[in-house]
Design an enzyme around this catalytic site. Structure first.
Site, PDB file in Angstrom:
ATOM      1  N   SER B  15       8.094 -62.489  22.538  1.00  0.00           N
ATOM      2  CA  SER B  15       8.870 -61.813  23.319  1.00  0.00           C
ATOM      3  C   SER B  15       9.945 -61.989  23.174  1.00  0.00           C
ATOM      4  O   SER B  15      10.297 -61.413  22.210  1.00  0.00           O
ATOM      5  CB  SER B  15       8.411 -63.164  24.381  1.00  0.00           C
ATOM      6  OG  SER B  15       8.858 -62.130  26.369  1.00  0.00           O
ATOM      7  N   HIS B  42       5.873 -58.634  23.636  1.00  0.00           N
ATOM      8  CA  HIS B  42       6.053 -58.830  25.975  1.00  0.00           C
ATOM      9  C   HIS B  42       6.356 -57.187  25.805  1.00  0.00           C
ATOM     10  O   HIS B  42       7.732 -57.113  25.591  1.00  0.00           O
ATOM     11  CB  HIS B  42       6.475 -59.796  26.921  1.00  0.00           C
ATOM     12  CG  HIS B  42       5.945 -60.887  26.616  1.00  0.00           C
ATOM     13  ND1 HIS B  42       6.023 -62.046  26.695  1.00  0.00           N
ATOM     14  CD2 HIS B  42       4.635 -61.107  26.203  1.00  0.00           C
ATOM     15  CE1 HIS B  42       4.923 -62.946  27.057  1.00  0.00           C
ATOM     16  NE2 HIS B  42       3.467 -62.054  26.767  1.00  0.00           N
ATOM     17  N   ASP B 136       3.715 -67.963  28.085  1.00  0.00           N
ATOM     18  CA  ASP B 136       2.539 -66.937  27.061  1.00  0.00           C
ATOM     19  C   ASP B 136       2.805 -67.822  25.676  1.00  0.00           C
ATOM     20  O   ASP B 136       3.715 -67.806  25.339  1.00  0.00           O
ATOM     21  CB  ASP B 136       2.671 -65.982  27.640  1.00  0.00           C
ATOM     22  CG  ASP B 136       2.112 -64.911  27.064  1.00  0.00           C
ATOM     23  OD1 ASP B 136       0.123 -65.804  27.138  1.00  0.00           O
ATOM     24  OD2 ASP B 136       1.957 -64.090  26.717  1.00  0.00           O
TER      25      ASP B 136
END
Lengths: 276, 195
Positions: B15, B42, B136
């Site tokens: 991310s 992401h 996540d």
């Protein structure tokens, strides 16, 4: 500690799919298993069930819970003007061609709660074609259709939808297309008048009309290849000669058997045309 | 350290702050790479993304592509999860896309892809978790480990946003913590010696 409360194996999933097919007539056996496993895990987590046996018991002994199950197991996520680039391509490459037909018939298959159908209605309205268009919007899930018929979107989404609309090449005042009331945005009635919402299951139901445009976006991704082939053949049969087929932007005809019956109109946005 | 386990697939989740590390890993891959590499990052939704181009430097011989639905998962290919979809793998080793709810405010979600790949590749899975600012990835890491796969995570001290790897390290004691250089080296070895 395992993070997941529920576990389900592919074998247990297949057994449940047979049960659902027998008892309720919904056939999910041709659906993609990777995605279905997640959906079933979600059902079980939401209902606080630990094993596939619990779910089997629940589905066998309590028919009234099936509506909730169907709502949870199917994916009902959607938005207005999803993938603005797609709608821009429809404006530029499809809409004016449709104008040559005296009556335009469109099938929106897998319409969920209607957001993308209303988006298409706005494009047709702006091109002056909506009055002679009939849009048949179908979905497997009756709860989605009831929602779609009401034409009310959550108000907090309208900011994103306005942005999407503008990105799609829309240059009118998007707020003119709905009335804000409490926390909802009611889509203007004139935009909804020529839309018929009806239940249709792509797995078990067949052809019901002939169309110049079929829109089926992000539905085929939940199907295995064999079912994809069957459904795209159904679309092919349901299209008039030179009719358009629009899929989700990551859906491909490349891996299907009927790819040769279509020619690309816009490859990036997955708009195809049935060959003559 | 030379890898001893044979891996059939490499899946990388990252991310915020992960792009330089992903780039370095890709630069280290052998041109004779014989496993699929799947990257889940992401990304913003509904805006045009140049991400595949960012990873497509001139020096790299292997092309980075965004898979389409039901595309086969092939060795020697680098795949980037498309914006706004979860990326899943079927038992028959093809991709399925999924437009269901976000997971940890993310679609694509790292958890979703890690879990799906562990279901198919089991102990032959190599998962890598990189810099990021949300939760996540942790569940996916745990799931790969439960399926006897191997997981390397970026040393939080070297991560621009350490939260994501910290969650994973706290929850899963079996992960191996590596600096970006060690990650690059390990994956380079996997990509050459994995025959």
């Amino acid at each position: 500690m395992p993070h997941r409360k529920s576990e389900i194996t592919e074998q247990e999933l297949n057994d449940l799919l047979s049960l659902i097919k027998q008892v309720y007539g919904y056939d999910f056996t041709g659906y993609s298993k990777a995605s279905l496993l997640r959906r079933f895990q979600k059902v079980m987590d939401d209902a606080k069930m630990k094993t596939a046996y619990d779910l089997r018991f629940y589905l066998t002994n309590d028919r009234k819970h099936f509506d909730w199950f169907l709502q949870t197991v199917t994916v009902n996520v959607t938005e207005m003007f999803r993938d603005p680039g797609f709608y821009k391509a429809v404006r530029e490459k499809v809409i004016q061609r449709l104008a040559t037909y005296p009556i335009i018939k469109i099938w929106h298959a897998g319409c969920s709660t209607g957001e993308e159908v209303f988006s298409m209605a706005i494009l047709l309205h702006e091109a002056g074609l909506l009055e002679r268009t009939k849009i048949y919007a179908t979905d497997i899930n009756p709860a989605n259709l009831e929602k779609a018929k009401k034409g009310i979107m959550p108000l907090q989404q309208m900011k994103d939808y306005t942005f999407n609309y503008q990105q799609s090449g829309g240059n009118r005042d998007f707020a003119d297309y709905y009335t804000a009331r409490y926390n909802g945005a009611l889509i203007r009635k004139e935009l909804r008048d020529n839309i018929v919402f009806a239940q249709h299951n792509l797995v078990t139901d067949g052809m019901f009309n002939e169309f110049q445009l079929i829109c089926c976006r992000n539905v085929l991704i939940y199907f295995e290849k064999e079912l994809q082939n069957r459904v795209i053949s159904l679309f092919e049969e349901s299209l008039s000669s030179l009719g358009y087929l629009a899929l989700g932007i990551k859906e491909s005809l490349l891996f299907t058997e009927v790819r040769n019956k279509f020619e690309p109109v816009d490859l990036k946005n997955k708009i195809f045309r049935k060959k003559q | 350290m030379m890898p001893v386990t044979k891996h059939d697939i490499i899946v990388i989740g990252g991310s915020a702050g992960s792009i330089p590390v992903v780039s370095a890993i890709l630069d280290g891959l052998s041109p004779s790479l014989n496993v699929p590499v799947i990257i889940v990052l992401h990304r913003q939704r509904n805006v045009n993304s140049e991400m595949t181009r960012i990873f497509q430097s001139k020096s790299r011989k292997i092309k980075v592509t965004e898979p389409e639905d039901k595309e086969p998962v092939l060795p020697g290919h680098i795949y980037l999860a498309p914006q706004n979809y979860h990326l899943l793998v079927e038992q028959e080793k093809c991709f399925s896309l999924d437009y269901s709810e976000q997971v940890h405010f993310s679609r694509p979600s790292i958890d979703v892809t890690f879990e799906s790949i562990a279901n198919v590749y089991g102990s032959k899975t190599l998962g890598i978790l990189l810099s990021g600012a949300n939760k996540d990835g942790t569940n996916g890491v745990e799931y790969i480990l439960q399926h006897k796969g191997k997981v390397l995570v970026q040393d939080p001290a070297t991560a621009e946003y350490p939260a994501m790897v910290r969650f994973a390290i706290e929850k899963c004691s079996e992960v191996i913590v590596y600096s970006p250089d060690e990650l690059v080296q390990y994956i380079a070895n996997v990509s050459t010696n994995n025959a």
